[in-house]
Design a protein around this motif. Sequence first.
Motif, mmCIF file in Angstrom:
data_model
loop_
_atom_site.group_PDB
_atom_site.id
_atom_site.type_symbol
_atom_site.label_atom_id
_atom_site.label_comp_id
_atom_site.label_asym_id
_atom_site.label_seq_id
_atom_site.Cartn_x
_atom_site.Cartn_y
_atom_site.Cartn_z
ATOM 1 N N GLY A 33 41.738 50.533 53.649
ATOM 2 C CA GLY A 33 41.863 51.855 53.758
ATOM 3 C C GLY A 33 43.170 52.366 53.856
ATOM 4 N N VAL A 34 44.278 51.444 53.858
ATOM 5 C CA VAL A 34 45.529 51.940 53.861
ATOM 6 C C VAL A 34 46.296 51.229 52.807
ATOM 7 C CG1 VAL A 34 47.750 51.874 55.415
ATOM 8 C CG2 VAL A 34 45.498 52.000 56.556
ATOM 9 N N HIS A 35 46.233 50.073 52.820
ATOM 10 C CA HIS A 35 47.143 49.308 51.677
ATOM 11 C C HIS A 35 46.590 49.243 50.348
ATOM 12 C CE1 HIS A 35 48.924 47.727 55.429
ATOM 13 N NE2 HIS A 35 49.883 48.642 55.163
ATOM 14 N N LEU A 36 47.203 49.412 49.386
ATOM 15 C CA LEU A 36 46.402 49.316 47.838
ATOM 16 C C LEU A 36 46.338 47.892 47.411
ATOM 17 C CD1 LEU A 36 48.223 52.053 45.726
ATOM 18 C CD2 LEU A 36 46.316 52.433 46.688
ATOM 19 N N THR A 37 45.267 47.756 46.845
ATOM 20 C CA THR A 37 45.010 46.433 46.472
ATOM 21 C C THR A 37 45.716 46.425 44.945
ATOM 22 O OG1 THR A 37 43.024 47.016 45.206
ATOM 23 C CG2 THR A 37 42.749 45.915 47.676
ATOM 24 N N GLU A 38 45.646 44.941 44.588
ATOM 25 C CA GLU A 38 46.208 45.485 42.999
ATOM 26 C C GLU A 38 45.310 46.051 42.084
ATOM 27 O OE1 GLU A 38 46.896 41.927 39.397
ATOM 28 O OE2 GLU A 38 46.130 41.085 41.390
ATOM 29 N N GLU A 39 44.230 46.006 42.235
ATOM 30 C CA GLU A 39 43.281 47.102 41.552
ATOM 31 C C GLU A 39 43.605 48.273 41.885
ATOM 32 O OE1 GLU A 39 39.823 47.824 38.834
ATOM 33 O OE2 GLU A 39 41.534 46.238 39.112
ATOM 34 N N GLY A 40 44.138 48.714 43.050
ATOM 35 C CA GLY A 40 44.421 49.902 43.556
ATOM 36 C C GLY A 40 45.617 50.487 42.801
ATOM 37 N N TYR A 41 46.471 49.534 42.583
ATOM 38 C CA TYR A 41 47.703 49.912 42.057
ATOM 39 C C TYR A 41 47.491 50.061 40.375
ATOM 40 C CZ TYR A 41 51.181 48.756 45.719
ATOM 41 O OH TYR A 41 51.651 49.014 47.143
ATOM 42 N N ARG A 42 46.553 49.447 40.024
ATOM 43 C CA ARG A 42 46.136 49.773 38.420
ATOM 44 C C ARG A 42 45.607 50.883 38.245
ATOM 45 N NH1 ARG A 42 42.299 49.050 34.768
ATOM 46 N NH2 ARG A 42 40.493 48.346 36.548
ATOM 47 N N LEU A 43 44.516 51.194 39.037
ATOM 48 C CA LEU A 43 43.714 52.602 39.078
ATOM 49 C C LEU A 43 44.694 53.683 39.480
ATOM 50 C CD1 LEU A 43 40.328 51.560 40.393
ATOM 51 C CD2 LEU A 43 40.843 51.537 38.106
#
Length: 292
Positions: A195-205
């Motif tokens: 809920g807080v820290h972006l995943t690798e996919e989160g950074y990509r998206l």
Amino acid sequence: MFLSSALVALSLAAPPAPFEFKDGDRIVWLGGTLVEREQRYGYWEAALLAANPGKKLTVRNLGWSGDTVHGESRGRFDYNNADKCFKQLVEPALELKPTVIFISYGTNESFDGKDGLPKFEKGLEKLLDALKPANARIVLFPPLPYEGPAAARNADLKLYGDAVRAVAEKRQATFADPGAALPAGGAAQRLTENGVHLTEEGYRLTTPAALAALGLPAGTGTADWTKLDSVRQAVLAKNEQFFNKWRPQNETYLFGFRKHEQGRNAKEIAEFDPFIAKLEDEIAVRLKELNK
């Protein structure tokens, strides 16, 4: 899907004031966990470079997990000495002679709620004053919103983001808000691991939103990650070498109170520079291939 939702939001939002990158810009990025973890994945940096064809840009990531505008996470063995903590935030940035400084704070400070706003604002102003000798163009980023159950904290995060915006307007700095293009936090965790820290996919998206926040076209350089990934891999290799230089694991022996034991090895830190320079050249080659 998140990506399509983000792009729709971008098309409806008023375009941010454009930030012009110049050939030869040296970008230093300061911040907490969001910034430090980006160097592990490199999506934002690779896309930023690709979105500026024909310009040689360098990026140095000085993010430090858990950090604040006061440099509290950077104290090493001097956590109780606020002045030393702050110096370890400012001095490495100035040593890099930046022409552009990205500053991303407010997330950790927001846990102090409304009562902590004056301290945060004062700390941000102090940091900006301390960075003035660089004569760099400043870009201020507000905290990203949380998602899932953690989204209950988004009201406080917005308070601190609004404070960042106000300081940017006062200082005539660029305010870049990737979060403005993201969907409101819901029950499902789409971008983060907690809920807080972006995943690798989160950074990509979130890359289109990060570029759009800087006034660059949302799709620039991100339409085909299979093609852009060669640039990203070179960026990751460069980031690793730079991290090893500025945050060596055995710095207590190299520079600290035990340097009498292995301090002679401190000269090896400068030996990272040729590796970093070589990887910068590799990034340039891959960018050129990308733009053929």
